[in-house]
Design a protein around this motif. Structure first.
Motif, short mmCIF file in Angstrom:
data_model
loop_
_atom_site.label_atom_id
_atom_site.label_comp_id
_atom_site.label_asym_id
_atom_site.label_seq_id
_atom_site.Cartn_x
_atom_site.Cartn_y
_atom_site.Cartn_z
N GLY A 49 -64.67 30.62 -35.31
CA GLY A 49 -65.31 31.82 -35.08
C GLY A 49 -64.84 32.43 -33.50
N GLU A 50 -63.96 31.94 -32.97
CA GLU A 50 -63.55 32.37 -31.47
C GLU A 50 -62.42 33.13 -31.50
N ALA A 51 -61.76 33.08 -32.65
CA ALA A 51 -60.46 34.13 -32.80
C ALA A 51 -60.47 35.67 -32.59
N PRO A 52 -61.37 36.13 -32.96
CA PRO A 52 -61.76 37.82 -32.60
C PRO A 52 -61.46 38.06 -31.21
N GLY A 53 -62.48 37.34 -30.30
CA GLY A 53 -62.11 37.26 -29.02
C GLY A 53 -61.01 37.01 -28.25
N TRP A 54 -60.37 35.81 -28.66
CA TRP A 54 -58.94 35.55 -28.24
C TRP A 54 -57.95 36.54 -28.75
N ARG A 55 -58.26 36.88 -29.91
CA ARG A 55 -57.32 38.10 -30.44
C ARG A 55 -57.27 39.17 -29.39
N VAL A 56 -58.47 40.01 -29.21
CA VAL A 56 -58.63 41.00 -28.42
C VAL A 56 -58.09 40.91 -27.06
N THR A 57 -58.36 39.60 -26.45
CA THR A 57 -57.66 39.21 -25.18
C THR A 57 -56.21 39.26 -25.00
N THR A 58 -55.67 38.70 -26.13
CA THR A 58 -54.13 38.71 -26.17
C THR A 58 -53.70 39.98 -26.37
N ILE A 59 -54.32 40.96 -26.76
CA ILE A 59 -53.91 42.13 -27.13
C ILE A 59 -54.02 43.07 -25.69
N PHE A 60 -55.18 42.75 -25.15
CA PHE A 60 -55.28 43.35 -23.83
C PHE A 60 -54.07 42.72 -22.89
N TYR A 61 -53.91 41.45 -22.88
CA TYR A 61 -52.85 41.06 -21.90
C TYR A 61 -51.58 41.56 -22.48
N SER A 62 -51.29 41.71 -23.57
CA SER A 62 -49.92 42.81 -24.01
C SER A 62 -49.94 43.95 -23.33
N ALA A 63 -50.91 44.65 -23.40
CA ALA A 63 -51.15 46.00 -22.81
C ALA A 63 -51.13 45.90 -21.49
N LEU A 64 -51.76 44.97 -20.66
CA LEU A 64 -51.43 44.84 -19.43
C LEU A 64 -49.97 44.62 -18.65
N HIS A 65 -49.19 43.98 -19.63
CA HIS A 65 -47.83 43.75 -19.51
C HIS A 65 -46.92 44.83 -19.44
N VAL A 66 -47.41 45.70 -20.54
CA VAL A 66 -46.51 46.86 -20.92
C VAL A 66 -46.66 48.03 -19.71
N VAL A 67 -48.11 47.94 -19.42
CA VAL A 67 -48.57 49.09 -18.05
C VAL A 67 -47.80 48.38 -16.86
N SER A 68 -47.78 47.15 -16.77
CA SER A 68 -47.18 46.59 -15.59
C SER A 68 -45.58 46.77 -15.60
N ALA A 69 -45.29 46.80 -16.56
CA ALA A 69 -43.55 47.14 -16.96
C ALA A 69 -43.40 48.47 -16.45
N TYR A 70 -44.15 49.32 -17.10
CA TYR A 70 -44.16 50.68 -16.41
C TYR A 70 -44.36 50.91 -15.06
N LEU A 71 -45.00 50.23 -14.59
CA LEU A 71 -45.40 50.54 -13.08
C LEU A 71 -44.15 49.98 -12.44
N ALA A 72 -43.76 48.84 -12.73
CA ALA A 72 -42.60 48.46 -12.05
C ALA A 72 -41.14 49.04 -12.14
N ARG A 73 -41.23 49.86 -13.17
CA ARG A 73 -40.12 50.75 -13.46
C ARG A 73 -40.46 51.95 -12.43
N GLN A 74 -41.60 52.26 -11.90
CA GLN A 74 -41.82 53.41 -10.90
C GLN A 74 -41.75 52.94 -9.52
N GLY A 75 -41.44 51.45 -9.32
CA GLY A 75 -41.51 50.82 -8.38
C GLY A 75 -42.81 50.36 -7.71
N MET A 76 -43.79 50.23 -8.48
CA MET A 76 -45.13 49.75 -8.18
C MET A 76 -45.47 48.50 -8.65
N TYR A 77 -45.96 47.48 -7.84
CA TYR A 77 -46.28 46.06 -8.18
C TYR A 77 -47.65 46.05 -7.74
#
Length: 121
Positions: free
Chosen positions: A32-60
């Protein structure tokens, strides 16, 4: 070149892919914990996409609040910041507030991630 201890744009995209792959392996057989972990992994995917974009702008950013501020100040970032915050809220609720995550939220989380990826290309 990123500051010491920071990931490069490419490394952030690699981490996003790892989280996406992991999310695909989670099933309802996770006591029963899968939905919570799924949304967490989706969020962390988004976090790294955002961080990649910011890194491209020279922001860390060093942490979640700093990342959010940088995103809100950026022209492209502003277009997806509320969606990003939604994912972050669902992830936090599923981990710390024992909030139930529905199948509809998982589907919406996938759409939000796709929107973020498209906006920050």
């Amino acid at each position: 070149m990123p500051p010491a201890g920071s990931l490069s744009e490419i490394e952030h995209y690699e981490r996003a892919d790892v989280h996406k792959g992991f999310e695909c392996t989670l099933t309802e057989n996770s006591h029963g914990e899968a939905p919570g972990w799924r949304v967490t992994t989706i969020f962390y995917s988004a976090l790294h996409v955002v961080s990649a974009y910011l890194a491209r702008q020279g922001m860390y950013p060093k942490d979640h609040p700093e990342r959010g501020k940088m995103l809100a100040k950026d022209h492209k970032g502003r277009t997806i910041s509320s969606s990003y915050e939604t994912l972050q809220g669902w992830s936090k609720a599923s981990r710390y507030e024992l909030g139930g995550i529905s199948d509809a939220q998982i589907a919406a989380a996938h759409l939000i991630l796709a929107k973020i990826e498209s906006a920050l290309k």
